[in-house]
Design an enzyme around this catalytic site. Structure first.
Site, PDB file in Angstrom:
ATOM      1  N   LYS A 280       0.802  -1.222   0.000  1.00  9.58           N
ATOM      2  CA  LYS A 280       0.000   0.000   0.000  1.00  9.58           C
ATOM      3  C   LYS A 280       0.834   1.272   0.000  1.00  9.58           C
ATOM      4  O   LYS A 280       0.288   2.370  -0.137  1.00  9.58           O
ATOM      5  CB  LYS A 280      -0.951  -0.012   1.197  1.00  9.58           C
TER       6      LYS A 280
ATOM      7  N   ILE B 276       9.651   6.524   1.428  1.00  6.98           N
ATOM      8  CA  ILE B 276       8.703   7.029   0.444  1.00  6.98           C
ATOM      9  C   ILE B 276       7.542   7.791   1.076  1.00  6.98           C
ATOM     10  O   ILE B 276       6.934   8.661   0.437  1.00  6.98           O
ATOM     11  CB  ILE B 276       8.159   5.875  -0.432  1.00  6.98           C
TER      12      ILE B 276
ATOM     13  N   GLU C 169      18.284   0.514  10.911  1.00  9.83           N
ATOM     14  CA  GLU C 169      18.687   1.735  11.603  1.00  9.83           C
ATOM     15  C   GLU C 169      19.657   1.441  12.734  1.00  9.83           C
ATOM     16  O   GLU C 169      20.584   2.219  12.992  1.00  9.83           O
ATOM     17  CB  GLU C 169      17.454   2.465  12.143  1.00  9.83           C
TER      18      GLU C 169
END
Length: 326
Positions: free
Chosen positions: A90, A177, A273
């Site tokens: 999605k 994004i 990360e």
């Protein structure tokens, strides 16, 4: 009266003096560039924030650079800049906003290729791009957990650099994004390795034992382990960039270390990360970007953030993530 007027003219001229600088490169077939810009000062500048690290590299904030000068320096090099984003499941809904805002604010007038890694190529929107800018779509598998997407970024980016990007780019940025550009994100961000201060932890230095407040991986079983009492800053993995080969080394490191963790049945607390922060602790970035270079719509803008360059969007994680955000 004449003397008073003359002194005022001198004062204004000293503050706003315009220099005409000629760059001459002997032995190179490069035309001279004449730039006009305000004279830099050794006495004026930001006093509310630190603009240099203790290993003597820039910590970039609004007001610490002249965009005219920095753009002119890098445009002479005419670099090819790659932006790698993952739009799986999605998350393709965020492509249009990211790309359209990027065309307004990201590396304007530079050569840029957006590498879109997606499992839904048909959902990649048609966007009007500037001169020298393009989109390249890379197909990747769907994911069942959002953690797979996060860790998979390192794998697929590494493989695609080997297969394609190495021949097409000089610099590479990894970006999330689900973000929108709001203001200039330009050549001042370029360096061999540029890392962004995480907005949630850039002020913890006012607290006792501030390093221990960072959400580093504290389990010694993980390859991302950082002991208590160690650390410089806490960097975000949502935006980072640098020379292509240096980024390749870091991406491969994060991928390989996460694979070692997987074999040992452990996953770093914040996935790539955590590995990124481990790497950058012992391999210092050559430029540190302030949280202007990745803010969040969830947070109010504090006084020391003069401009928000890119910001993560508010979203329903349970709805957009494949495993409901868990």
């Amino acid at each position: 009266m004449v003397c008073y007027w003359y002194l005022n003219v001198l004062a204004v001229s000293a503050f706003l003096i315009i220099l005409e600088v000629v760059y001459i490169y002997s032995g190179y077939d490069i035309p001279s560039i004449r730039l006009k810009y305000a004279q830099p000062s050794t006495q004026r500048g930001r006093t509310d924030v630190n603009s240099v690290t203790n290993w003597n590299v820039p910590l970039v904030w609004e007001g610490t650079f002249d965009p005219v000068v920095i753009d002119a320096i890098y445009k002479r090099m005419d670099p090819r800049i790659a932006v790698v984003v993952f739009a799986v499941g999605k998350y393709t809904r965020f492509l249009k906003g990211f790309l359209e805002s990027g065309e307004k604010h990201f590396m304007v007038d530079f050569r840029v290729t957006y590498y879109i890694f997606t499992d839904n190529e048909q959902d990649v929107p048609k966007i009007a791009l500037g001169k020298g800018r393009k989109i390249s779509v890379v197909t990747v598998p769907s994911a069942h957990r959002w953690q797979e997407v996060v860790l998979g970024r390192m794998k697929w980016a590494t493989l695609t650099i080997d297969k394609q990007i190495r021949n097409e780019a000089d610099y590479l940025f990894m970006m999330d994004i689900d973000s929108i550009f709001h203001n200039r994100f330009g050549a001042e961000s370029l360096s061999r390795m540029s890392a962004v201060l995480h907005r949630g932890y850039y002020k913890v230095f006012t607290l006792p034992k501030s390093r221990d407040k960072f959400p580093y991986e504290r389990r010694s079983q993980s390859q991302a382990y950082i002991p208590a009492g160690e650390g410089d800053y806490y960097y975000s993995a949502a935006v980072w960039g640098g020379y292509l080969e240096d980024m390749y080394t870091l991406l491969r490191y994060c991928y390989e270390q996460s694979e070692v963790d997987a074999k040992n049945n452990i996953e770093a607390v914040w996935q790539e990360e955590s590995h990124l922060n481990k790497y950058l602790l012992y391999n210092k970035p050559t430029k540190v970007l302030s949280p202007e270079y990745l803010w969040s719509d969830y947070d109010k803008k504090p006084e020391d953030i003069k401009v928000i360059r890119i910001s993560q969007l508010i979203k329903n994680y349970a709805e957009v993530r494949p495993n409901g955000g868990q």
